[in-house]
Design an enzyme around this catalytic site. Structure first.
Site, PDB file in Angstrom:
ATOM      1  N   ASP A 234     -19.250  67.165  94.780  1.00 41.38           N
ATOM      2  CA  ASP A 234     -20.606  67.536  94.379  1.00 41.38           C
ATOM      3  C   ASP A 234     -21.657  66.766  95.177  1.00 41.38           C
ATOM      4  O   ASP A 234     -21.360  65.829  95.907  1.00 41.38           O
ATOM      5  CB  ASP A 234     -20.797  67.296  92.872  1.00 41.38           C
ATOM      6  CG  ASP A 234     -20.250  68.460  92.052  1.00 41.38           C
ATOM      7  OD1 ASP A 234     -20.240  69.599  92.558  1.00 41.38           O
ATOM      8  OD2 ASP A 234     -19.815  68.227  90.909  1.00 41.38           O
TER       9      ASP A 234
ATOM     10  N   ASP B  80     -18.258  79.451  92.252  1.00 37.30           N
ATOM     11  CA  ASP B  80     -18.769  78.086  92.152  1.00 37.30           C
ATOM     12  C   ASP B  80     -17.652  77.077  92.492  1.00 37.30           C
ATOM     13  O   ASP B  80     -17.371  76.162  91.708  1.00 37.30           O
ATOM     14  CB  ASP B  80     -19.331  77.832  90.740  1.00 37.30           C
ATOM     15  CG  ASP B  80     -19.964  76.442  90.627  1.00 37.30           C
ATOM     16  OD1 ASP B  80     -20.333  75.869  91.666  1.00 37.30           O
ATOM     17  OD2 ASP B  80     -20.071  75.932  89.488  1.00 37.30           O
TER      18      ASP B  80
ATOM     19  N   GLU C 152     -16.107  64.370  82.782  1.00 44.12           N
ATOM     20  CA  GLU C 152     -17.140  64.481  83.813  1.00 44.12           C
ATOM     21  C   GLU C 152     -18.497  64.428  83.126  1.00 44.12           C
ATOM     22  O   GLU C 152     -18.990  65.432  82.618  1.00 44.12           O
ATOM     23  CB  GLU C 152     -17.007  65.792  84.606  1.00 44.12           C
ATOM     24  CG  GLU C 152     -17.860  65.755  85.852  1.00 44.12           C
ATOM     25  CD  GLU C 152     -18.698  66.995  86.138  1.00 44.12           C
ATOM     26  OE1 GLU C 152     -19.427  67.005  87.127  1.00 44.12           O
ATOM     27  OE2 GLU C 152     -18.648  67.958  85.342  1.00 44.12           O
TER      28      GLU C 152
ATOM     29  N   ARG D 226     -23.418  72.098  99.148  1.00 39.93           N
ATOM     30  CA  ARG D 226     -22.286  71.223  98.822  1.00 39.93           C
ATOM     31  C   ARG D 226     -21.088  71.512  99.725  1.00 39.93           C
ATOM     32  O   ARG D 226     -20.216  70.669  99.909  1.00 39.93           O
ATOM     33  CB  ARG D 226     -21.874  71.390  97.352  1.00 39.93           C
ATOM     34  CG  ARG D 226     -22.896  70.822  96.374  1.00 39.93           C
ATOM     35  CD  ARG D 226     -22.489  71.053  94.940  1.00 39.93           C
ATOM     36  NE  ARG D 226     -22.424  72.471  94.603  1.00 39.93           N
ATOM     37  CZ  ARG D 226     -22.066  72.942  93.410  1.00 39.93           C
ATOM     38  NH1 ARG D 226     -21.727  72.108  92.444  1.00 39.93           N
ATOM     39  NH2 ARG D 226     -22.047  74.233  93.166  1.00 39.93           N
TER      40      ARG D 226
ATOM     41  N   ASP E 228     -14.477  69.233  82.549  1.00 36.95           N
ATOM     42  CA  ASP E 228     -15.638  69.524  83.380  1.00 36.95           C
ATOM     43  C   ASP E 228     -16.895  69.721  82.530  1.00 36.95           C
ATOM     44  O   ASP E 228     -16.843  70.337  81.467  1.00 36.95           O
ATOM     45  CB  ASP E 228     -15.331  70.819  84.158  1.00 36.95           C
ATOM     46  CG  ASP E 228     -16.467  71.230  85.069  1.00 36.95           C
ATOM     47  OD1 ASP E 228     -16.776  70.467  85.991  1.00 36.95           O
ATOM     48  OD2 ASP E 228     -17.041  72.310  84.840  1.00 36.95           O
TER      49      ASP E 228
ATOM     50  N   HIS F  38     -17.724  77.030  80.194  1.00 33.98           N
ATOM     51  CA  HIS F  38     -18.025  78.443  80.455  1.00 33.98           C
ATOM     52  C   HIS F  38     -16.805  79.158  81.011  1.00 33.98           C
ATOM     53  O   HIS F  38     -15.838  78.522  81.430  1.00 33.98           O
ATOM     54  CB  HIS F  38     -19.183  78.555  81.450  1.00 33.98           C
ATOM     55  CG  HIS F  38     -19.062  77.593  82.602  1.00 33.98           C
ATOM     56  ND1 HIS F  38     -19.778  76.428  82.665  1.00 33.98           N
ATOM     57  CD2 HIS F  38     -18.283  77.598  83.709  1.00 33.98           C
ATOM     58  CE1 HIS F  38     -19.464  75.766  83.771  1.00 33.98           C
ATOM     59  NE2 HIS F  38     -18.546  76.456  84.418  1.00 33.98           N
TER      60      HIS F  38
HETATM   61  C1  GLC Z   1     -19.113  70.383  87.420  1.00 35.98           C
HETATM   62  C2  GLC Z   1     -18.534  70.525  88.810  1.00 35.98           C
HETATM   63  C3  GLC Z   1     -19.456  71.309  89.673  1.00 35.98           C
HETATM   64  C4  GLC Z   1     -19.723  72.656  89.036  1.00 35.98           C
HETATM   65  C5  GLC Z   1     -20.177  72.515  87.578  1.00 35.98           C
HETATM   66  C6  GLC Z   1     -20.168  73.817  86.849  1.00 35.98           C
HETATM   67  O1  GLC Z   1     -20.271  69.639  87.430  1.00 35.98           O
HETATM   68  O2  GLC Z   1     -18.256  69.257  89.348  1.00 35.98           O
HETATM   69  O3  GLC Z   1     -18.944  71.461  90.970  1.00 35.98           O
HETATM   70  O4  GLC Z   1     -20.693  73.352  89.761  1.00 35.98           O
HETATM   71  O5  GLC Z   1     -19.335  71.634  86.865  1.00 35.98           O
HETATM   72  O6  GLC Z   1     -18.888  74.163  86.442  1.00 35.98           O
END
Ligand code: GLC
Length: 651
Positions: A409, A142, A341, A533, A299, A185
């Site tokens: 994103d 990811d 975030e 993305r 995050d 996570h």
């Molecule tokens: C945040 C990141 C994104 C990611 C998500 C899961 O939103 O900006 O890119 O997929 O976290 O970790």
């Protein structure tokens, strides 16, 4: 010569000897500093910890470990802490300019980034956000947000030593370093996840062979051996990736359990109800801070607390945890600031600043304003943007937003649909219009890009593309249409000028400074093809950056004007953090006008969000100077070309 003079001489000339001679004194002073910071926060920290975990032993362990991480912190960083404690607003200065980039795309590895710092300085950047670089499994990463080891850099990018060296070099060059702390996570390859699996396998073997298994690691995640509870959760928890990763749980056939995975199936949600998870993640946080970070981006923070029967977003325990993190940082590494975030609707975002007495994040993304900006481009109507800016401008000045046009994103259309409804725009059809407009399907639109997580059930979709492609530069170059190209460049620059005018900290997305276009090559990489993305996560093109000084190139026109605006912003006091900022009505729904006022100094930014020539109906007293062209002018019924803008200051 006085004793003090000798000591100072030794300190500067022979720091090693100084440390040896005065080690006890230094240790004592350090202890006092730590103790004073701990005392300041202890009662509140303990109270919150106890409220959440009722566990004195674990709290004592946390305090002990905080001291260990404080002790391990390098002297240069401790000195940085002391300086910034005296100047806690350091990150809010008008010259702050961020840029986010992927290490491998930009320069191959960390050492490569270090060698490219002169380019970043040329871009006027003094806060560098390195996109995720910790160890992560290839093809299940990811974009690096599935961390397999919080203490190891992805081997092809370098090592922790390289990171600390880069931080030192940045600091010597007046730059700050930012990294992500992915706390919601871990990757399924993280040691805890592997142990949870192994433990459970062992347990199942025991069922056969009568041996005891160890569930300790399972309790760090959310495991269920049947669908009952997962089904209950699914009733109230929305989906983040409805098409690329549907559902919030993943079946693990090896052990016959479901595990909670809000994001991708290989990203296992951590259980912060377990104090072991909180403590260990705080130690990881401090370990990373100690590499020399100045900003830590937390995050996906709204997701970290889960409770059955709720949407599992923004629960009150999340705020308790963020508040504790803030205090822990202030005790161990007070030069580090937290960037949250929080990609949520505005009323959910602001609470993450906490209160003036009990602050949480230092900075938050101005996400609604960003989405509303693009809405104004598609509708040529700034009314919603003006409304949104008025809300932001009325907040306490210490609430610092990070402003951006694009990031790594997608753009989710999190707009104020209640207001749009009053203007006869209903949510589903308006979202469809926006997506049609930006994918270039709508007649007259020159934007290019792709949909993201186009959900056939909710009919909802988000959007991906670079700033330049969204502004029509890609289409103009393809069609070899010079007029269109000029207009596209003007749109791109107008949006950057507007972003730099907002209060808060501007954050550029790497290579927007040279007008990077969409990169469709991700479709050939099976690890990336399903995630659009990657259209705006292409490799940095140094040959294009090489044209940045040529006025006849697209790259040069964008780079030079942007650079000039950034320098003006860092020098003019009308951009100070404590200015009053207002919007100003100029009687045309396509023209946004922003006023910045500091004492008698008055700045007016005028931005035409329409693709045709417009007039800003205004009568300003006095003479003004156009800060970009240096010309003197009067601000009376100002005419602007399509996507034109002006930055004027009263003389
Ligand atoms: C945040 C990141 C994104 C990611 C998500 C899961 O939103 O900006 O890119 O997929 O976290 O970790």
């Amino acid at each position: 010569m006085s004793d003090n003079h000798y000591r100072r001489e030794i300190f500067y000339r022979f720091p090693g000897i100084y440390k040896y001679l005065f080690r006890e004194e230094i240790m004592k002073k350090d202890q006092e500093i730590f103790q004073e910071r701990l005392n300041h926060h202890h009662d509140e920290l303990r109270w919150l910890y106890t409220e959440l975990y009722h566990n004195d032993d674990m709290f004592a362990e946390l305090c002990d470990q905080m001291y260990q991480y404080f002790t391990a912190r390098r002297r240069v960083l401790k000195n940085r802490d002391l300086e910034r404690e005296k100047n806690p607003d350091w990150f809010r200065q008008k010259d702050m300019l961020g840029m986010m980039l992927y290490i491998d795309n930009f320069a191959g590895n960390i050492k490569g980034v270090s060698a490219k710092l002169p380019y970043l300085k040329e871009c006027n950047v003094n806060c560098l956000h390195l996109m995720p670089f910790l160890d992560t499994p290839k093809g299940r990463s990811d974009g690096g947000y599935a961390v397999a080891d919080f203490r190891k850099v992805r081997p092809d990018l370098g090592s922790m030593k390289d990171l600390a060296a880069l931080a030192d070099k940045c600091h010597k060059n007046g730059m700050n370093l930012c990294m992500d702390f992915v706390m919601n996570h871990t990757s399924e390859d993280h040691e805890w996840a592997k142990r949870a699996l192994a433990g459970e396998k062992e347990y199942q073997d025991w069922a056969k062979k009568a041996r005891q298994g160890d569930g300790e690691y399972m309790s760090r995640y959310f495991f269920y051996n049947n669908r009952e509870i997962p089904d209950e959760y699914e009733k109230t928890v929305p989906q983040v990736f409805p098409t690329t990763a549907p559902g919030n749980f993943t079946w693990l056939p090896d052990i016959g359990h479901y595990v909670m995975t809000t994001f991708y199936p290989y990203q296992w949600d951590l259980n912060y109800g377990n104090p072991r998870v909180f403590n260990e993640m705080m130690y990881n946080f401090l370990f990373l801070a100690n590499q020399g970070m100045d900003v830590i981006r937390i995050d996906a923070v709204p997701y970290i607390w889960k409770e059955l029967g709720t949407p599992c977003r923004n629960l009150k325990q999340v705020h308790t945890i963020v508040r504790m993190m803030r205090m822990i940082a202030e005790i161990v590494c007070p030069s580090v600031v937290l960037l949250g975030e929080v990609v949520m609707e505005p009323e959910k975002v602001v609470p993450y600043f906490g209160t003036v007495e009990k602050p949480e994040c230092h900075m938050l993304y101005n996400v609604t304003t960003m989405a509303t900006t693009w809405n104004s481009i598609a509708t040529r109507d700034i009314r919603l943007l003006k409304k949104q800016m008025d809300i932001v401008n009325s907040l306490p000045k210490q609430y610092t937003f990070l402003n951006y046009l694009r990031c790594h994103d997608d753009i989710g259309w999190g707009l104020d649909f209640a207001t749009l409804k009053e203007w006869d725009m209903d949510e589903p059809s308006h979202k469809r219009y926006l997506n049609d407009f930006f994918t270039g399907k709508y007649p007259g639109s020159d934007s290019r890009g792709e949909l993201y997580n186009d959900d056939p059930v909710t009919q909802d979709a988000r959007f991906c593309g670079t700033t330049a492609s969204m502004c029509g530069i890609e289409a103009a170059l393809f069609e070899k249409d010079d007029e269109k190209l000029k207009r596209g460049i003007r749109e791109d620059l107008m949006l950057h000028a507007y972003m730099l005018t907002q209060s808060g900290i501007p954050m550029l997305y790497s290579s927007d400074e040279i007008g990077r276009l969409n990169d469709y090559s991700y479709k050939e990489d099976p690890d990336k093809a399903a995630d659009s993305r990657y259209i705006h996560r292409g490799a940095f093109q140094w040959e294009l950056a090489g044209k940045r000084n040529s006025k006849s190139s697209v790259e040069g026109q964008i780079f030079q004007t942007l650079s000039r605006m950034e320098q003006i912003r860092s020098q003019e006091s009308v951009f100070d953090k404590d200015c009053d900022v207002y919007t100003y009505d100029v009687h045309d729904n396509s023209i946004l006008c922003i006023l910045r006022q500091k004492g008698n100094e008055r700045f007016i930014g005028i931005f035409n969000f329409s693709d045709s020539e417009k007039t800003a109906w205004m009568q300003e007293e006095g003479t003004f100077r156009d800060l970009i062209t240096d010309q003197t002018l009067e601000l009376k019924d100002v005419e602007l070309p399509a996507y034109g803008f002006m930055w004027c200051k009263r003389m």
